[in-house]
Design an enzyme around this catalytic site. Structure first.
Site, PDB file in Angstrom:
ATOM      1  N   LYS A  32      -0.897  -1.497   7.643  1.00 53.18           N
ATOM      2  CA  LYS A  32       0.268  -2.382   7.804  1.00 53.18           C
ATOM      3  C   LYS A  32       1.583  -1.658   7.501  1.00 53.18           C
ATOM      4  O   LYS A  32       2.581  -1.888   8.187  1.00 53.18           O
ATOM      5  CB  LYS A  32       0.129  -3.624   6.915  1.00 53.18           C
ATOM      6  CG  LYS A  32       0.132  -3.355   5.423  1.00 53.18           C
ATOM      7  CD  LYS A  32       0.011  -4.640   4.639  1.00 53.18           C
ATOM      8  CE  LYS A  32      -0.012  -4.360   3.149  1.00 53.18           C
ATOM      9  NZ  LYS A  32       1.190  -3.688   2.660  1.00 53.18           N
ATOM     10  N   THR A  33       1.607  -0.809   6.476  1.00 52.98           N
ATOM     11  CA  THR A  33       2.848  -0.096   6.143  1.00 52.98           C
ATOM     12  C   THR A  33       3.257   0.819   7.300  1.00 52.98           C
ATOM     13  O   THR A  33       4.444   0.960   7.612  1.00 52.98           O
ATOM     14  CB  THR A  33       2.667   0.726   4.849  1.00 52.98           C
ATOM     15  OG1 THR A  33       2.224  -0.148   3.808  1.00 52.98           O
ATOM     16  CG2 THR A  33       3.979   1.372   4.436  1.00 52.98           C
ATOM     17  N   ASP A 219       7.168  -7.410   3.703  1.00 49.68           N
ATOM     18  CA  ASP A 219       5.832  -6.875   3.424  1.00 49.68           C
ATOM     19  C   ASP A 219       5.132  -7.774   2.394  1.00 49.68           C
ATOM     20  O   ASP A 219       5.784  -8.462   1.608  1.00 49.68           O
ATOM     21  CB  ASP A 219       5.970  -5.446   2.886  1.00 49.68           C
ATOM     22  CG  ASP A 219       4.641  -4.703   2.878  1.00 49.68           C
ATOM     23  OD1 ASP A 219       3.682  -5.188   3.506  1.00 49.68           O
ATOM     24  OD2 ASP A 219       4.572  -3.631   2.243  1.00 49.68           O
ATOM     25  N   GLU A 220       3.799  -7.749   2.373  1.00 52.59           N
ATOM     26  CA  GLU A 220       2.991  -8.523   1.410  1.00 52.59           C
ATOM     27  C   GLU A 220       3.424  -9.992   1.379  1.00 52.59           C
ATOM     28  O   GLU A 220       3.592 -10.592   0.314  1.00 52.59           O
ATOM     29  CB  GLU A 220       3.098  -7.907   0.002  1.00 52.59           C
ATOM     30  CG  GLU A 220       2.668  -6.457  -0.098  1.00 52.59           C
ATOM     31  CD  GLU A 220       1.158  -6.251  -0.010  1.00 52.59           C
ATOM     32  OE1 GLU A 220       0.443  -7.242   0.231  1.00 52.59           O
ATOM     33  OE2 GLU A 220       0.706  -5.103  -0.152  1.00 52.59           O
ATOM     34  N   GLN A 250      -5.984 -11.669   1.026  1.00 56.16           N
ATOM     35  CA  GLN A 250      -5.674 -10.889  -0.174  1.00 56.16           C
ATOM     36  C   GLN A 250      -4.591 -11.554  -1.028  1.00 56.16           C
ATOM     37  O   GLN A 250      -3.918 -10.892  -1.811  1.00 56.16           O
ATOM     38  CB  GLN A 250      -5.243  -9.472   0.211  1.00 56.16           C
ATOM     39  CG  GLN A 250      -6.341  -8.657   0.872  1.00 56.16           C
ATOM     40  CD  GLN A 250      -5.946  -7.210   1.079  1.00 56.16           C
ATOM     41  OE1 GLN A 250      -5.900  -6.410   0.140  1.00 56.16           O
ATOM     42  NE2 GLN A 250      -5.647  -6.865   2.316  1.00 56.16           N
ATOM     43  N   ARG A 603     -11.937  -2.266  -1.663  1.00 59.98           N
ATOM     44  CA  ARG A 603     -11.385  -1.045  -2.283  1.00 59.98           C
ATOM     45  C   ARG A 603     -12.314   0.138  -2.037  1.00 59.98           C
ATOM     46  O   ARG A 603     -11.913   1.299  -2.189  1.00 59.98           O
ATOM     47  CB  ARG A 603     -11.223  -1.212  -3.812  1.00 59.98           C
ATOM     48  CG  ARG A 603     -10.277  -2.289  -4.308  1.00 59.98           C
ATOM     49  CD  ARG A 603      -8.959  -2.289  -3.619  1.00 59.98           C
ATOM     50  NE  ARG A 603      -8.962  -3.206  -2.483  1.00 59.98           N
ATOM     51  CZ  ARG A 603      -8.045  -3.222  -1.532  1.00 59.98           C
ATOM     52  NH1 ARG A 603      -7.061  -2.361  -1.540  1.00 59.98           N
ATOM     53  NH2 ARG A 603      -8.100  -4.093  -0.548  1.00 59.98           N
TER      54      ARG A 603
END
Length: 746
Positions: A32-33, A219-220, A250, A603
């Protein structure tokens, strides 16, 4: 495509969306970044958008800095006027220019948590509120939550009608905001709260920033609260070029005010939204992703998406259930040691993830015993936590009043109204008469200048003397419970009522578990013996290992990170998911726990281990638990091992006795190892011996494999590799520092 040709089709579609609202549902590890930074570059280079008109908002300064650097690199250093900042730094810049429009001066002060606490403490005194019932941090938490929801003191008071405790909060909130206003100050939450107020009351200021920020990216987005949503909605209302990136699966910060409905309802608020799903994962293997998909699919409040990868299937997920937490920690330490010894892994490849900070204690102790270097991330080592040091200081004072540091630490914890001047005079008296601080307290009546403080000091000494009289008859666990009851330490934490206080209470409960294990594993348990055992671990905790270490952290702290090997531990109903979420009437609580599990699973890059214990200590008592429902969500074909603790054909008392006998022997062995090995080394990193006490052809003993003959010794850079033909299990290769082989004669 040019410089954008490395993007997958969905990423490219998101990058090249020009005008109108855009919702990018970015699954874990989907890049995404990368999409955000490429979109900024695309808008400037391909669409000729003025950098001045672009705003990118993140949650942390670190994330903002990384995004700024990446965009700058893509644009060959020509970042221009692109505004890349956090929510709070954005609001500070806006308020510094225009806060005078809502009654403040532009040179306002920003108060930190200590400043807030001081103000609320003064307000509570003026309102004559009982400090045992109403702690400052309780009010701080409640006021912060109100501002997150954009509730003014007046709005809060209306909602609080009929609830006495909430009405008190409303009164304190109103007085607190008045104090801030009179001092021309804002707290951290005010930065967003007041910016929204500014925009809503001054349309001309809002329009100026709407013109400035024609393209907004967040973002987020799943972590935004109501106030942050209002801020973004106001800024984007005119041009509606709002791009939000996030993953509803998330969203794990509800306890901090995050509102998952911001992302779930985005299309209702902006009806012409373009939705793009990023489902290709670049981090994990397919088996790990299938497990994550299976768990999160049970949630109802989510946007449908299914992660996939081109990384291959990979190995299956490993699940093991153990009899107790001791065996669980022993297994984790054993797997890591074996994999490192064989050269397959490095310590730094591994992460142990757990639901609460208190769970770290067993793993810390077992890693020290197994000589596995580790580091606590996002927290403090168990015996370094404030509440643990406080309780241990009480025990040290009970056991030995000559420990001045311990006595001074807890003389006013919890607060007893003993002032700093009184403590200083006691200290001076002790130094003048060459006696301990505690002995000086016992003769407080003879110390000049104490005045009314004598009665408070006398009460403290009497409490310690009573506790001393009990140590001969009480177990260590009972003595800790006595300390907690006599001091009101736990009651104070309950009155605080914050998430931090609950975490501290859980840590104290884990100390009780440690004490209960000590009591059970020693024929003659003593307070001195317990403090000695704890000191051996606590002292080693403070030593630095090398950079290659296993990471221990909570699941919340792990978000955004990745590791080749992940151990997700404590997978039992009541531990994870938590008992509170299972018993809650609000299904959203359990859904948040499931999202947390999804975060933990994703993770892992290549290896995922899930572990649980059939029985676990809670406040020093053995509790039995079923396997976590999250494990049950994973299809059996994805699991390599689904072994459970097998019940022996013996009665419950006999089973418990066997468990205690094993624990007693293990703890005694661990304590002796600490004394003879670890303290001698004075660190917990692996060190190569200068020479070995055995050679090729010698007979040696291994603690697990028994007796064997040394066949070869190869000298390596960090250690010797020893090949041994064991009588019982055959040939094994191992590093000398881990093997701890002992030469046997004959």
């Amino acid at each position: 495509m040019g410089k954008f040709d490395t993007l997958n089709p969905q990423q490219y579609e998101a990058v090249c969306h020009y005008e109108g609202p855009l919702l990018i549902l970015a699954g874990a590890g989907s890049g995404k970044t990368r999409v955000l930074t490429n979109r900024v570059a695309w808008l400037i280079e391909e669409k000729g958008v003025n950098p001045w008109n672009i705003m990118a908002i993140t949650f942390t300064n670190k994330a903002a800095g990384e995004m700024r650097d990446r965009v700058e690199a893509m644009l060959d250093g020509a970042l221009g006027g692109v505004w890349v900042a956090t929510f709070h730094s954005t609001c500070v810049r806006i308020l510094r220019r225009y806060i005078d429009r809502i009654g403040f001066e532009n040179n306002f002060t920003i108060y930190d948590a200590d400043d807030q606490k001081s103000i609320i403490k003064d307000i509570c005194k003026r309102m004559q509120l009982d400090p045992k019932l109403y702690r400052e941090r309780f009010f701080m938490s409640a006021i912060s939550a109100a501002k997150d929801e954009m509730l003014s003191p007046e709005d809060f008071a209306l909602q609080a009608q009929g609830d006495l405790r909430q009405q008190k909060v409303a009164e304190v909130y109103k007085a607190y905001q008045r104090e801030l206003y009179d001092s021309n100050a804002l707290d951290f939450d005010d930065l967003i709260y007041r910016t929204v107020e500014l925009f809503e009351s001054c349309p001309e200021v809002l329009e100026q920033y709407q013109e400035r920020f024609r393209f907004i990216m967040v973002d987020e987005y799943q972590d935004t609260n109501t106030a942050q949503f209002r801020l973004i909605s106001l800024l984007a209302a005119k041009y509606r070029n709002l791009c939000v990136v996030g993953d509803d699966d998330q969203s794990i910060y509800r306890f901090r005010g995050a509102n998952i409905m911001n992302i779930l309802n985005f299309e209702q608020i902006f009806p012409d939204t373009k939705v793009i799903r990023l489902e290709q994962n670049y981090r994990s293997t397919q088996n790990i992703l299938d497990a994550a998909n299976a768990v999160i699919r049970q949630n109802e409040g989510r946007k449908e998406k299914t992660l996939w990868t081109s990384n291959g299937e990979g190995e299956k997920v490993r699940f093991r259930q153990f009899l107790n937490g001791f065996e669980e920690a022993e297994y984790v330490a054993g797997v890591i040691s074996q994999k490192v010894c064989s050269g397959e892994w490095k310590y730094g490849d591994c992460a142990v993830l757990y639901r609460t900070n208190a769970q770290s204690r067993m793993f810390e102790e077992k890693f020290l015993y197994a000589n596995v270097p580790y580091k606590i991330v996002g927290g403090v080592n168990f015996y370094g936590r404030k509440e643990i040091k406080d309780v241990l200081a009480y025990l040290k004072t009970v056991a030995n009043g000559r420990d001045d540091l311990a006595v001074r630490r807890i003389i006013n914890v919890p607060k007893r109204g003993i002032g700093a001047t009184t403590i200083l005079r006691v200290q001076e008296y002790a130094e003048q008469h060459e006696i301990s601080f505690y002995d000086a307290l016992r003769t407080a009546e003879t110390i000049p200048g104490i005045g009314k403080g004598v009665s408070k000091l006398r009460a403290f000494v009497q409490m310690i003397q009573v506790l001393r009289s009990k140590q001969e008859f009480d177990s260590v666990k009972q003595l800790i419970e006595d300390v907690l009851e006599q001091t009101g330490y736990m009651e104070e934490l309950r009155a605080e009522g914050t998430d931090e206080a609950l975490d501290r209470m859980a840590n104290i409960d884990e100390l009780l578990n440690k004490a209960a294990s000590y009591d059970e594993s020693n024929a003659q348990p003593t307070l001195d013996g317990f403090l000695e055992e704890v000191a051996l671990v606590a002292d080693i905790d403070n030593l630095e290992g090398d950079s290659d270490h296993v990471v221990l952290m909570t699941l919340h702290a792990a978000k955004g990170l990745e590791f080749p090997a992940v151990f997700l531990v404590g997978m039992e109903d009541g531990t994870f998911p938590s008992y509170m979420s299972i018993s809650s009437e609000d299904s959203a609580d359990l859904e948040e726990e499931r999202r947390l599990c999804y975060v933990g699973i994703t993770r892992a890059m290549r290896h995922l281990f899930l572990t649980s214990a059939k029985q676990r200590m809670v406040r020093g008592e053995v509790h039995y638990s079923r396997v976590s429902r999250f494990i049950e969500d994973i299809p059996k074909e994805l699991l390599a091992e689904r072994e459970r603790a097998k019940p022996a054909d013996v009665s419950a008392p006999e089973k418990r006795e066997r468990g205690e006998t094993k624990a007693r022997a293990a703890y005694r062995q661990m304590r002796e190892t600490f004394k003879t090995k670890v303290m001698a080394q004075q660190q917990f990193e692996v060190r190569k011996s200068e020479h070995l006490s055995y050679g090729v052809g010698d007979r040696v003993r291994h603690i697990k494999y028994g007796i064997g003959t040394v066949q070869a010794i190869t000298e390596g850079g960090r250690d010797y590799e020893v090949t041994v033909n064991f009588d019982r299990v055959g040939v094994k290769k191992m590093f000398a520092a881990f093997a701890k082989l002992v030469k046997v004669e004959g």
